[in-house]
Design a protein around this motif. Structure first.
Motif, mmCIF file in Angstrom:
data_model
loop_
_atom_site.group_PDB
_atom_site.id
_atom_site.type_symbol
_atom_site.label_atom_id
_atom_site.label_comp_id
_atom_site.label_asym_id
_atom_site.label_seq_id
_atom_site.Cartn_x
_atom_site.Cartn_y
_atom_site.Cartn_z
ATOM 1 N N HIS A 59 -24.980 56.859 -52.414
ATOM 2 C CA HIS A 59 -23.731 56.571 -53.131
ATOM 3 C C HIS A 59 -23.009 57.880 -53.440
ATOM 4 N N LYS A 60 -21.856 58.108 -52.802
ATOM 5 C CA LYS A 60 -21.190 59.412 -52.862
ATOM 6 C C LYS A 60 -20.718 59.797 -54.261
ATOM 7 N N VAL A 61 -20.398 58.813 -55.098
ATOM 8 C CA VAL A 61 -20.004 59.153 -56.467
ATOM 9 C C VAL A 61 -21.141 59.900 -57.151
ATOM 10 N N TYR A 62 -22.355 59.397 -56.981
ATOM 11 C CA TYR A 62 -23.499 60.006 -57.652
ATOM 12 C C TYR A 62 -24.072 61.184 -56.863
ATOM 13 N N SER A 107 -11.833 67.927 -59.424
ATOM 14 C CA SER A 107 -11.278 68.004 -58.073
ATOM 15 C C SER A 107 -11.245 66.658 -57.361
ATOM 16 N N HIS A 108 -11.767 65.611 -57.989
ATOM 17 C CA HIS A 108 -11.743 64.304 -57.348
ATOM 18 C C HIS A 108 -11.662 63.218 -58.418
ATOM 19 N N GLY A 109 -11.429 61.997 -57.976
ATOM 20 C CA GLY A 109 -11.366 60.878 -58.904
ATOM 21 C C GLY A 109 -11.931 59.629 -58.273
ATOM 22 N N VAL A 110 -12.265 58.656 -59.106
ATOM 23 C CA VAL A 110 -12.806 57.380 -58.646
ATOM 24 C C VAL A 110 -11.917 56.267 -59.181
ATOM 25 N N LEU A 111 -11.452 55.420 -58.276
ATOM 26 C CA LEU A 111 -10.617 54.286 -58.663
ATOM 27 C C LEU A 111 -11.448 53.011 -58.648
ATOM 28 N N TYR A 117 -26.368 53.833 -63.746
ATOM 29 C CA TYR A 117 -25.457 54.086 -62.626
ATOM 30 C C TYR A 117 -24.459 52.929 -62.521
ATOM 31 N N PRO A 118 -23.559 52.791 -63.492
ATOM 32 C CA PRO A 118 -22.701 51.596 -63.560
ATOM 33 C C PRO A 118 -21.748 51.437 -62.383
ATOM 34 N N MET A 119 -21.364 52.536 -61.734
ATOM 35 C CA MET A 119 -20.408 52.436 -60.632
ATOM 36 C C MET A 119 -20.969 51.657 -59.444
ATOM 37 N N VAL A 120 -22.294 51.511 -59.385
ATOM 38 C CA VAL A 120 -22.901 50.859 -58.231
ATOM 39 C C VAL A 120 -22.487 49.392 -58.125
ATOM 40 N N LEU A 121 -22.162 48.769 -59.248
ATOM 41 C CA LEU A 121 -21.784 47.360 -59.233
ATOM 42 C C LEU A 121 -20.278 47.154 -59.303
ATOM 43 N N ARG A 122 -19.530 48.225 -59.211
ATOM 44 C CA ARG A 122 -18.076 48.133 -59.233
ATOM 45 C C ARG A 122 -17.528 48.376 -57.832
ATOM 46 N N ASP A 123 -16.403 47.743 -57.524
ATOM 47 C CA ASP A 123 -15.698 48.034 -56.276
ATOM 48 C C ASP A 123 -14.894 49.309 -56.506
ATOM 49 N N THR A 124 -15.318 50.386 -55.884
ATOM 50 C CA THR A 124 -14.679 51.676 -56.138
ATOM 51 C C THR A 124 -14.270 52.354 -54.841
ATOM 52 N N ILE A 125 -13.398 53.311 -54.987
ATOM 53 C CA ILE A 125 -13.032 54.179 -53.880
ATOM 54 C C ILE A 125 -12.846 55.585 -54.443
ATOM 55 N N ILE A 126 -13.311 56.572 -53.699
ATOM 56 C CA ILE A 126 -13.238 57.965 -54.126
ATOM 57 C C ILE A 126 -11.987 58.599 -53.528
ATOM 58 N N VAL A 127 -11.266 59.356 -54.331
ATOM 59 C CA VAL A 127 -10.094 60.094 -53.846
ATOM 60 C C VAL A 127 -10.303 61.561 -54.187
ATOM 61 N N GLU A 128 -10.157 62.422 -53.180
ATOM 62 C CA GLU A 128 -10.372 63.854 -53.384
ATOM 63 C C GLU A 128 -9.429 64.645 -52.493
ATOM 64 N N PRO A 129 -9.210 65.918 -52.775
ATOM 65 C CA PRO A 129 -8.266 66.704 -51.979
ATOM 66 C C PRO A 129 -8.645 66.740 -50.502
ATOM 67 N N TYR A 130 -7.643 66.661 -49.652
ATOM 68 C CA TYR A 130 -7.860 66.775 -48.211
ATOM 69 C C TYR A 130 -8.192 68.226 -47.882
ATOM 70 N N ILE A 131 -9.269 68.426 -47.139
ATOM 71 C CA ILE A 131 -9.698 69.776 -46.771
ATOM 72 C C ILE A 131 -9.438 69.987 -45.287
ATOM 73 N N ASP A 132 -8.537 70.890 -44.984
ATOM 74 C CA ASP A 132 -8.215 71.206 -43.592
ATOM 75 C C ASP A 132 -9.135 72.337 -43.133
ATOM 76 N N ALA A 133 -10.411 72.007 -42.980
ATOM 77 C CA ALA A 133 -11.415 73.019 -42.645
ATOM 78 C C ALA A 133 -11.437 73.274 -41.141
ATOM 79 N N PRO A 134 -11.681 74.511 -40.732
ATOM 80 C CA PRO A 134 -11.739 74.806 -39.299
ATOM 81 C C PRO A 134 -13.042 74.381 -38.636
ATOM 82 N N ALA A 135 -14.071 74.067 -39.435
ATOM 83 C CA ALA A 135 -15.355 73.702 -38.830
ATOM 84 C C ALA A 135 -16.139 72.791 -39.770
ATOM 85 N N LYS A 136 -17.015 72.003 -39.169
ATOM 86 C CA LYS A 136 -17.907 71.105 -39.905
ATOM 87 C C LYS A 136 -19.270 71.164 -39.229
#
Length: 443
Positions: free
Chosen positions: A103-106, A119-123, A207-226
């Protein structure tokens, strides 16, 4: 110590479209571990995850299962729950440590040593003020941004958001996915398919977010490599396996898909990656992670610093074909079997060969059957090419659906990464009828 009596192996969450004969052969030829039964288990019909867990629990008892081999994120969750039920019989990670990777939030809150909560938020999609919440969040984060479902993988359930209207559309699309069955939606922990299981095995109050319908929003990273950084944990000892580079597709909203080895990164950056890996996995070990592989993904920023993307509590299936060509010693699958039997794996060394992996995915709006995309005559011909391996994720008569766009994986090999890329370009041109419908394609 290696097993003296033949072990019975259960492999949960298999896919009927995949031929597991190679997997079984690798397990049966693992040095020092005699193998009796290898049982590949499939989800049945409209079975929920909790129903499946109960069925597997009975199966472990009835068949004297010695090893539960988890090859996917959700399989590791089930493995962890079974390990807790049978601690004297099975080896593997704790439920909590597997969940924190899943779970990416946690993941961000508990495993990332460099996380910045601002730097990020959860809706919360169930919020009565969702649109107002989204507007406030975008004003704080600025655009463009990433929007992610909390339990996605393979870049599925990830969107680049360039306007408030786009985010509104994504929120609606994610909400519609919620009630779909696992076969169409495996990436939402609050969905009906997963909810009862997680309530049983996890402290959902903590871990209350596990039972909620959520979406994570965070800054777009224009990275040159992954990159992907892989290792494992043996009796709480962190072991390093390999680093692979991701293929870069400039111009795509999600511009990284596929991988190749050996890595072309500098020694300095590779040391930095292993240092980051040790910190993340060390936190997992603190939460009970043990005797399993870990797959961690990072962005490499323009200044050479690293940014954690996600953590997966299992080996990477996408990279298995790369490891087989580029690394000596037992493959990760055999090493994983050893971990589950109390055997410390021998660490691999480079072979000097290069390899590449590319998942074949259609565009999200494409409809039709897999056979409409594939030159079936070339499938048989390519089986005879030793520099090519193809694994089918969907059957030829399967229909593409929203969120179900990946139909195969290709591995190609050569003396250098450029050789492997050239071979991949040749294979996709021969194999795929509608080149323009491929999301990632060498032109």
């Amino acid at each position: 110590m290696a097993a003296k009596q033949p072990v019975t192996i259960l492999v949960p969450f298999c896919y009927r479209a995949i031929d597991y004969s190679t997997t079984e052969n690798l397990l049966r030829t693992c040095e020092g571990i005699p193998v009796g039964k290898v049982i590949f288990s499939y989800l049945e019909g409209a079975e929920s995850l909790l129903d499946y867990f109960y069925r597997l629990k009975d199966f472990v008892i009835d068949n004297d299962v010695d090893v539960v081999l988890a090859l996917s994120d959700i399989a590791t969750l089930v493995q962890s729950a079974l390990v807790r039920e049978f601690p004297s019989r099975l080896k593997g990670p704790s439920v909590e440590s597997s969940f924190l990777a899943y779970h990416k939030v946690y993941t961000s809150q508990y495993l990332d040593p460099d996380t910045d909560p601002s730097s990020h938020g959860v809706l919360d999609l169930d919020s009565k003020t969702l649109l107002e919440d989204a507007d406030v969040l975008l004003k704080r984060l600025k655009l463009p941004a990433f929007a992610k479902v909390p339990c996605g993988d393979a870049s599925q359930g990830v969107w680049k958001i360039s306007s408030a209207g786009q985010l509104t559309d994504v929120l609606g699309a994610v909400g519609q996915l919620n009630e779909r069955h696992y076969s169409q939606n495996e990436h939402i922990s609050s969905a009906t398919f997963m909810r009862d299981f997680l309530q049983k095995v996890l402290d959902v109050d903590h871990y209350p977010m596990v039972l909620r319908d959520t979406i994570i929003v965070e800054p777009y990273i224009d990275a040159p490599a992954k990159v992907c950084v892989d290792g494992c944990v043996y009796n709480k000892e962190i072991l390093h396996w390999a680093i692979s580079d991701s293929l870069h597709w400039p111009g795509q909203d999600i511009p990284f898909q596929g991988s190749y080895m050996p890595s072309t990164l500098s020694d300095t950056i590779q040391r930095r990656l292993w240092g980051g890996f040790d910190k993340v996995v060390g936190r997992m070990v603190d939460h009970g992670f043990n005797n399993q592989f870990v797959h961690v993904e990072y962005f490499i920023l323009a200044d050479g610093q690293i940014k954690l993307i996600e953590v997966n509590a299992r080996m990477s299936g996408n990279l298995s074909g790369l490891y087989a060509a580029c690394l000596s010693g037992p493959p990760p699958l055999q090493a994983l079997l050893g971990l589950c039997c109390g055997v410390r794996p021998a660490l691999p060394a480079p072979t000097g060969r290069a390899a590449l992996n590319l998942p074949l995915q259609v565009h999200d709006n494409y409809t039709g059957k897999v056979r409409d995309m594939v030159n079936l005559s070339e499938v048989e011909i390519l089986k005879g090419d030793s520099d090519v391996k193809i694994t089918w994720i969907m059957a030829f008569d399967d229909e593409f659906l929203p969120g179900k766009v990946e139909f195969a994986k290709i591995w190609t090999y050569g003396k250098t990464p450029d050789d492997a890329k050239k071979k991949c370009r040749e294979v996709t041109r021969r194999l795929v009828k509608k080149q323009e419908q491929l999301k990632f394609n060498f032109h």
